[in-house]
Design an enzyme around this catalytic site. Structure first.
Site, short mmCIF file in Angstrom:
data_model
loop_
_atom_site.label_atom_id
_atom_site.label_comp_id
_atom_site.label_asym_id
_atom_site.label_seq_id
_atom_site.Cartn_x
_atom_site.Cartn_y
_atom_site.Cartn_z
CG LEU A 83 -2.04 -1.21 1.42
CD1 LEU A 83 -2.89 -0.80 2.39
CD2 LEU A 83 -2.70 -1.15 -0.03
N GLY A 84 2.06 1.16 0.62
CA GLY A 84 2.74 2.42 0.53
C GLY A 84 4.05 2.31 1.47
CE LYS A 85 11.18 1.15 1.34
NZ LYS A 85 11.77 0.47 0.36
N GLY B 283 9.13 7.03 5.83
CA GLY B 283 10.25 7.10 6.47
C GLY B 283 10.39 6.22 7.70
CG PHE B 284 8.63 6.94 11.22
CD1 PHE B 284 10.32 6.93 11.47
CD2 PHE B 284 7.77 7.64 11.23
CE1 PHE B 284 10.38 8.16 12.14
CE2 PHE B 284 8.17 9.08 11.70
CZ PHE B 284 9.47 9.40 12.03
CB THR C 225 6.92 -0.71 4.14
OG1 THR C 225 8.20 -0.28 3.89
CG2 THR C 225 6.01 -1.01 2.85
CB VAL C 226 1.55 0.28 5.36
CG1 VAL C 226 -0.15 -0.38 5.66
CG2 VAL C 226 1.89 1.17 6.45
CE LYS D 145 4.14 2.32 10.95
NZ LYS D 145 3.62 3.51 11.48
CG ASP E 187 1.99 13.57 12.79
OD1 ASP E 187 2.05 14.75 12.19
OD2 ASP E 187 2.46 12.45 11.62
#
Length: 370
Positions: free
Chosen positions: A97-99, A101-102, A104-105, A120, A222
Protein backbone atom coordinates in the site's frame (compact mmCIF):
# COMPACT_ATOMS: atom_id res chain seq x y z
CA UNK A 1 -0.51 22.23 -0.81
CA UNK A 2 1.40 18.99 -1.20
CA UNK A 3 0.97 16.13 1.19
CA UNK A 4 3.10 16.82 4.27
CA UNK A 5 5.73 14.61 5.82
CA UNK A 6 6.81 13.92 9.39
CA UNK A 7 9.77 16.10 10.33
CA UNK A 8 12.30 13.41 11.06
CA UNK A 9 11.09 10.71 8.71
CA UNK A 10 13.34 10.33 5.72
CA UNK A 11 10.91 10.13 2.79
CA UNK A 12 11.26 7.26 0.42
CA UNK A 13 11.88 8.02 -3.22
CA UNK A 14 9.20 5.55 -4.13
CA UNK A 15 7.01 2.82 -2.79
CA UNK A 16 8.01 -0.11 -4.93
CA UNK A 17 9.87 -3.15 -3.66
CA UNK A 18 9.76 -4.93 -0.31
CA UNK A 19 10.77 -3.14 2.91
CA UNK A 20 14.18 -3.65 4.45
CA UNK A 21 12.74 -5.54 7.41
CA UNK A 22 10.49 -7.95 5.53
CA UNK A 23 11.94 -11.37 4.63
CA UNK A 24 11.82 -12.10 0.92
CA UNK A 25 9.70 -15.19 1.60
CA UNK A 26 6.92 -12.90 2.78
CA UNK A 27 7.27 -10.10 0.27
CA UNK A 28 4.33 -9.95 -2.18
CA UNK A 29 4.45 -8.61 -5.70
CA UNK A 30 4.77 -4.82 -5.50
CA UNK A 31 2.36 -2.78 -7.61
CA UNK A 32 3.82 0.53 -6.47
CA UNK A 33 2.39 3.28 -4.36
CA UNK A 34 -0.55 5.50 -5.24
CA UNK A 35 0.65 8.96 -6.15
CA UNK A 36 0.08 11.75 -3.68
CA UNK A 37 -2.21 14.43 -5.03
CA UNK A 38 -0.88 17.99 -4.60
CA UNK A 39 -3.47 20.65 -3.81
CA UNK A 40 -1.27 23.48 -5.01
CA UNK A 41 1.99 23.93 -6.84
CA UNK A 42 3.75 25.56 -3.88
CA UNK A 43 5.63 22.98 -1.78
CA UNK A 44 5.27 22.95 1.99
CA UNK A 45 7.53 25.34 3.84
CA UNK A 46 9.43 22.76 5.87
CA UNK A 47 12.77 23.95 7.19
CA UNK A 48 15.63 22.05 5.60
CA UNK A 49 13.35 20.23 3.17
CA UNK A 50 12.59 20.89 -0.45
CA UNK A 51 10.51 19.17 -3.05
CA UNK A 52 7.23 17.34 -2.95
CA UNK A 53 6.41 15.73 0.39
CA UNK A 54 5.61 12.05 0.62
CA UNK A 55 2.62 10.83 2.64
CA UNK A 56 3.34 9.47 6.09
CA UNK A 57 3.81 5.76 6.62
CA UNK A 58 0.68 4.64 8.38
CA UNK A 59 -1.61 6.75 6.26
CA UNK A 60 -0.83 4.33 3.45
CA UNK A 61 -3.52 2.05 4.80
CA UNK A 62 -5.99 4.70 3.65
CA UNK A 63 -5.92 3.95 -0.06
CA UNK A 64 -9.58 3.94 -1.22
CA UNK A 65 -10.82 0.38 -1.26
CA UNK A 66 -13.87 -1.43 -2.52
CA UNK A 67 -15.89 -3.78 -0.36
CA UNK A 68 -18.20 -3.94 2.60
CA UNK A 69 -17.52 -2.75 6.14
CA UNK A 70 -16.11 -5.41 8.44
CA UNK A 71 -17.65 -6.12 11.85
CA UNK A 72 -15.77 -4.74 14.85
CA UNK A 73 -13.20 -7.08 16.36
CA UNK A 74 -11.68 -6.77 19.82
CA UNK A 75 -7.93 -6.26 19.60
CA UNK A 76 -5.81 -9.08 20.98
CA UNK A 77 -2.38 -7.92 22.06
CA UNK A 78 -0.22 -10.74 23.41
CA UNK A 79 2.22 -9.89 26.24
CA UNK A 80 5.06 -10.25 23.74
CA UNK A 81 5.32 -10.08 19.99
CA UNK A 82 4.93 -13.46 18.32
CA UNK A 83 7.52 -14.69 15.86
CA UNK A 84 7.67 -15.00 12.08
CA UNK A 85 6.30 -18.55 12.03
CA UNK A 86 3.23 -17.41 13.94
CA UNK A 87 2.68 -14.57 11.50
CA UNK A 88 2.91 -16.89 8.50
CA UNK A 89 0.38 -19.23 10.12
CA UNK A 90 -2.12 -16.50 11.02
CA UNK A 91 -1.94 -13.90 8.23
CA UNK A 92 -1.38 -13.57 4.51
CA UNK A 93 0.37 -10.56 3.03
CA UNK A 94 -1.30 -8.69 0.17
CA UNK A 95 -0.21 -5.84 -2.12
CA UNK A 96 2.04 -3.03 -1.04
CA UNK A 97 0.00 0.00 0.00
CA UNK A 98 2.86 2.39 0.60
CA UNK A 99 6.29 3.14 2.00
CA UNK A 100 7.59 5.98 4.14
CA UNK A 101 10.36 6.98 6.49
CA UNK A 102 9.24 4.88 9.45
CA UNK A 103 8.11 1.70 7.71
CA UNK A 104 6.06 0.07 5.00
CA UNK A 105 2.38 -0.86 4.92
CA UNK A 106 0.85 -3.83 3.13
CA UNK A 107 -2.68 -5.01 2.67
CA UNK A 108 -3.38 -8.42 4.14
CA UNK A 109 -5.96 -10.73 5.63
CA UNK A 110 -6.34 -13.03 8.60
CA UNK A 111 -6.38 -16.71 7.67
CA UNK A 112 -9.17 -17.80 10.02
CA UNK A 113 -11.88 -15.44 8.76
CA UNK A 114 -10.24 -13.56 5.86
CA UNK A 115 -10.71 -10.30 7.73
CA UNK A 116 -8.96 -7.51 5.81
CA UNK A 117 -6.14 -5.87 7.74
CA UNK A 118 -3.24 -3.48 7.22
CA UNK A 119 0.22 -4.76 8.10
CA UNK A 120 2.81 -2.15 9.01
CA UNK A 121 6.39 -3.38 8.81
CA UNK A 122 9.04 -1.45 10.77
CA UNK A 123 12.78 -2.04 10.51
CA UNK A 124 14.43 -2.39 13.90
CA UNK A 125 16.94 0.35 13.12
CA UNK A 126 14.11 2.81 12.38
CA UNK A 127 12.39 2.49 15.76
CA UNK A 128 12.69 5.88 17.47
CA UNK A 129 11.42 4.92 20.92
CA UNK A 130 11.01 1.79 23.01
CA UNK A 131 8.69 0.75 25.83
CA UNK A 132 8.00 -2.16 28.17
CA UNK A 133 4.48 -3.58 27.93
CA UNK A 134 4.48 -6.42 30.48
CA UNK A 135 6.85 -8.92 32.08
CA UNK A 136 9.80 -6.86 30.86
CA UNK A 137 8.82 -7.36 27.21
CA UNK A 138 10.36 -4.54 25.15
CA UNK A 139 8.58 -3.30 22.05
CA UNK A 140 8.46 -0.17 19.87
CA UNK A 141 6.78 2.72 21.65
CA UNK A 142 4.17 2.82 18.88
CA UNK A 143 3.03 -0.70 19.88
CA UNK A 144 2.73 0.31 23.53
CA UNK A 145 0.74 3.46 22.67
CA UNK A 146 -1.66 1.53 20.43
CA UNK A 147 -2.07 -1.04 23.18
CA UNK A 148 -2.89 1.65 25.76
CA UNK A 149 -5.53 3.35 23.61
CA UNK A 150 -7.01 0.00 22.53
CA UNK A 151 -7.31 -1.69 25.93
CA UNK A 152 -10.80 -2.81 26.88
CA UNK A 153 -13.28 -1.66 24.28
CA UNK A 154 -10.90 0.97 22.92
CA UNK A 155 -12.62 3.82 21.09
CA UNK A 156 -14.47 3.80 17.75
CA UNK A 157 -12.50 6.85 16.65
CA UNK A 158 -9.05 5.32 17.19
CA UNK A 159 -7.45 2.67 14.97
CA UNK A 160 -7.02 -0.71 16.68
CA UNK A 161 -3.90 -2.79 16.91
CA UNK A 162 -5.06 -6.37 16.40
CA UNK A 163 -1.71 -8.14 16.75
CA UNK A 164 2.03 -7.63 16.57
CA UNK A 165 4.98 -9.80 15.67
CA UNK A 166 8.74 -9.58 16.13
CA UNK A 167 11.39 -10.83 13.70
CA UNK A 168 15.17 -10.47 13.80
CA UNK A 169 14.84 -7.64 11.27
CA UNK A 170 12.03 -5.70 12.94
CA UNK A 171 8.34 -5.69 13.76
CA UNK A 172 5.01 -6.27 12.04
CA UNK A 173 1.93 -4.44 13.36
CA UNK A 174 -1.46 -5.80 12.30
CA UNK A 175 -4.06 -3.01 12.24
CA UNK A 176 -7.76 -2.95 11.53
CA UNK A 177 -8.65 -1.77 8.03
CA UNK A 178 -12.11 -0.26 7.44
CA UNK A 179 -13.39 -0.81 3.90
CA UNK A 180 -14.03 1.20 1.84
CA UNK A 181 -12.04 4.05 3.35
CA UNK A 182 -10.18 7.20 2.37
CA UNK A 183 -7.97 9.54 4.34
CA UNK A 184 -9.15 13.09 4.93
CA UNK A 185 -6.35 14.57 2.81
CA UNK A 186 -7.51 12.69 -0.27
CA UNK A 187 -11.15 13.38 0.58
CA UNK A 188 -10.59 17.15 0.72
CA UNK A 189 -8.39 17.02 -2.38
CA UNK A 190 -11.22 15.32 -4.23
CA UNK A 191 -14.16 17.33 -2.83
CA UNK A 192 -12.67 20.72 -2.12
CA UNK A 193 -13.70 22.63 1.04
CA UNK A 194 -16.15 20.64 3.15
CA UNK A 195 -19.45 22.07 4.31
CA UNK A 196 -19.65 23.07 7.94
CA UNK A 197 -22.09 20.29 8.86
CA UNK A 198 -19.71 17.67 7.50
CA UNK A 199 -16.70 19.41 9.06
CA UNK A 200 -18.46 19.67 12.41
CA UNK A 201 -19.23 15.95 12.41
CA UNK A 202 -15.68 14.95 11.52
CA UNK A 203 -14.14 17.47 13.92
CA UNK A 204 -16.35 16.38 16.83
CA UNK A 205 -15.28 12.78 16.28
CA UNK A 206 -11.60 13.74 16.11
CA UNK A 207 -11.79 15.73 19.36
CA UNK A 208 -13.53 12.80 21.07
CA UNK A 209 -10.83 10.41 19.82
CA UNK A 210 -8.10 12.74 21.11
CA UNK A 211 -9.86 12.98 24.48
CA UNK A 212 -9.84 9.18 24.69
CA UNK A 213 -6.13 9.05 23.90
CA UNK A 214 -5.35 11.62 26.58
CA UNK A 215 -7.50 9.74 29.10
CA UNK A 216 -5.34 6.68 28.38
CA UNK A 217 -2.15 8.68 28.87
CA UNK A 218 -1.22 8.99 25.19
CA UNK A 219 -0.56 12.12 23.11
CA UNK A 220 -0.69 11.62 19.33
CA UNK A 221 1.56 14.54 18.26
CA UNK A 222 0.78 14.25 14.54
CA UNK A 223 -2.87 15.19 14.12
CA UNK A 224 -3.41 16.10 10.46
CA UNK A 225 -5.70 15.28 7.56
CA UNK A 226 -3.51 12.38 6.40
CA UNK A 227 -3.94 10.69 9.78
CA UNK A 228 -7.74 10.85 9.77
CA UNK A 229 -9.30 7.82 8.11
CA UNK A 230 -12.91 8.11 6.89
CA UNK A 231 -15.13 5.03 6.77
CA UNK A 232 -17.03 5.88 3.59
CA UNK A 233 -19.96 3.61 4.45
CA UNK A 234 -20.60 4.96 7.94
CA UNK A 235 -19.28 8.52 7.81
CA UNK A 236 -17.18 7.78 10.88
CA UNK A 237 -13.52 8.60 11.34
CA UNK A 238 -10.52 6.91 12.91
CA UNK A 239 -7.32 8.49 14.16
CA UNK A 240 -4.34 6.56 12.76
CA UNK A 241 -0.52 6.53 12.84
CA UNK A 242 0.86 6.76 16.39
CA UNK A 243 4.44 6.61 15.14
CA UNK A 244 5.12 10.17 16.37
CA UNK A 245 3.19 9.73 19.62
CA UNK A 246 4.39 9.78 23.22
CA UNK A 247 3.23 9.16 26.75
CA UNK A 248 1.28 12.14 28.05
CA UNK A 249 2.85 14.24 30.80
CA UNK A 250 2.61 17.78 32.15
CA UNK A 251 6.23 18.76 31.56
CA UNK A 252 7.22 20.47 28.31
CA UNK A 253 8.28 18.26 25.41
CA UNK A 254 11.58 19.06 23.71
CA UNK A 255 11.30 16.61 20.81
CA UNK A 256 8.87 16.58 17.90
CA UNK A 257 8.58 14.00 15.13
CA UNK A 258 5.27 15.23 13.74
CA UNK A 259 4.49 17.43 10.74
CA UNK A 260 5.96 20.93 10.88
CA UNK A 261 3.12 22.78 9.16
CA UNK A 262 0.84 21.52 11.97
CA UNK A 263 3.31 22.40 14.74
CA UNK A 264 2.63 25.33 17.13
CA UNK A 265 4.60 28.59 17.21
CA UNK A 266 6.18 27.74 20.59
CA UNK A 267 7.92 24.78 18.96
CA UNK A 268 9.13 26.93 16.05
CA UNK A 269 10.48 29.66 18.34
CA UNK A 270 11.63 27.77 21.47
CA UNK A 271 11.78 24.10 20.47
CA UNK A 272 9.52 23.11 23.32
CA UNK A 273 5.78 22.80 23.89
CA UNK A 274 3.16 21.39 26.22
CA UNK A 275 1.00 18.54 24.97
CA UNK A 276 -2.49 19.98 25.43
CA UNK A 277 -2.12 23.46 23.85
CA UNK A 278 0.02 21.99 21.04
CA UNK A 279 -2.71 19.44 20.34
CA UNK A 280 -5.34 22.19 20.22
CA UNK A 281 -3.19 24.14 17.76
CA UNK A 282 -3.02 21.17 15.40
CA UNK A 283 -6.79 20.74 15.74
CA UNK A 284 -7.23 24.37 14.69
CA UNK A 285 -5.10 23.77 11.59
CA UNK A 286 -7.16 20.66 10.85
CA UNK A 287 -10.50 22.48 11.13
CA UNK A 288 -9.25 25.31 8.91
CA UNK A 289 -8.15 22.70 6.38
CA UNK A 290 -11.61 21.12 6.35
CA UNK A 291 -13.68 24.27 5.88
CA UNK A 292 -11.20 26.16 3.66
CA UNK A 293 -9.76 23.30 1.62
CA UNK A 294 -6.10 23.80 2.59
CA UNK A 295 -3.94 24.47 5.63
CA UNK A 296 -3.46 28.09 6.82
CA UNK A 297 0.34 28.11 7.14
CA UNK A 298 3.18 26.70 5.06
CA UNK A 299 6.29 28.44 6.41
CA UNK A 300 7.73 28.99 9.86
CA UNK A 301 7.21 32.75 9.77
CA UNK A 302 3.55 32.28 8.88
CA UNK A 303 3.13 29.98 11.89
CA UNK A 304 4.77 32.55 14.16
CA UNK A 305 2.59 35.38 12.86
CA UNK A 306 -0.59 33.25 12.96
CA UNK A 307 -2.37 35.59 10.56
CA UNK A 308 -5.57 33.99 9.30
CA UNK A 309 -7.62 34.68 6.18
CA UNK A 310 -11.00 33.04 5.66
CA UNK A 311 -13.11 32.57 2.52
CA UNK A 312 -16.48 34.31 2.56
CA UNK A 313 -18.41 31.04 2.95
CA UNK A 314 -16.98 30.27 6.41
CA UNK A 315 -19.39 31.35 9.15
CA UNK A 316 -18.31 33.85 11.85
CA UNK A 317 -18.75 31.25 14.60
CA UNK A 318 -16.51 28.79 12.78
CA UNK A 319 -13.88 31.48 12.19
CA UNK A 320 -14.01 32.37 15.87
CA UNK A 321 -13.38 28.78 16.99
CA UNK A 322 -10.43 28.42 14.62
CA UNK A 323 -8.96 31.71 15.87
CA UNK A 324 -9.27 30.47 19.47
CA UNK A 325 -7.47 27.22 18.65
CA UNK A 326 -4.76 29.08 16.73
CA UNK A 327 -4.08 31.70 19.40
CA UNK A 328 -0.32 32.47 19.36
CA UNK A 329 -0.07 32.17 23.15
CA UNK A 330 -0.60 28.57 24.37
CA UNK A 331 -2.43 29.75 27.50
CA UNK A 332 -5.05 31.48 25.32
CA UNK A 333 -6.12 28.31 23.53
CA UNK A 334 -9.20 26.41 24.70
CA UNK A 335 -9.17 22.97 26.27
CA UNK A 336 -10.68 20.01 24.44
CA UNK A 337 -13.75 20.26 26.65
CA UNK A 338 -14.11 23.97 25.84
CA UNK A 339 -13.88 23.18 22.13
CA UNK A 340 -16.82 20.78 22.41
CA UNK A 341 -18.83 23.48 24.22
CA UNK A 342 -18.02 26.18 21.65
CA UNK A 343 -21.09 27.86 20.07
CA UNK A 344 -20.16 26.59 16.61
CA UNK A 345 -19.98 23.03 17.90
CA UNK A 346 -23.22 23.36 19.85
CA UNK A 347 -25.43 25.36 17.51
CA UNK A 348 -25.15 24.39 13.84
CA UNK A 349 -25.96 27.36 11.64
CA UNK A 350 -27.30 27.44 8.11
CA UNK A 351 -24.40 27.18 5.71
CA UNK A 352 -23.50 29.62 2.97
CA UNK A 353 -22.85 28.23 -0.52
CA UNK A 354 -19.22 27.39 -1.20
CA UNK A 355 -17.70 28.90 -4.33
CA UNK A 356 -15.00 26.41 -5.25
CA UNK A 357 -13.36 25.52 -8.52
CA UNK A 358 -14.20 21.94 -7.64
CA UNK A 359 -17.82 22.76 -6.95
CA UNK A 360 -19.74 22.34 -3.74
CA UNK A 361 -18.96 19.19 -1.77
CA UNK A 362 -20.92 16.17 -2.91
CA UNK A 363 -23.67 15.24 -0.41
CA UNK A 364 -22.42 12.42 1.77
CA UNK A 365 -24.16 9.03 1.70
CA UNK A 366 -24.71 8.98 5.44
CA UNK A 367 -26.47 11.08 8.02
CA UNK A 368 -24.11 13.60 9.56
CA UNK A 369 -26.61 15.82 11.28
CA UNK A 370 -28.12 15.28 14.74
Amino acid sequence: MARATNLNAAPSAGASGPPDSLPSTLAPPSPGSPAALPRASTPCGLSGFSGLNIRSTSSMLTKPLQGHPSPPVTPTQPPGGKDRAAFEAEYRLGPLLGKGGFGTVFAGHRVTDRRQVAIKVISRNRVLGWSTVSDSVTCPLEVALLWKVGEGNGHPGVIRLLDWFETPEGFMLVLERPMPAQDLFDYITEKGPLGESCSRSFFTQVVAAVQHCHARGVVHRDIKDENILIDLCRGSIKLIDFGSGALLHDEPYTDFDGTRVYSPPEWISRHQYHALPATVWSLGVLLYDMVCGDIPFERDQEILEAELHFPAHVSPDCCALIRRCLAPKPCSRPSLEEILLDPWMQSPAEEKPINSSKGSPTPLPWSLLP
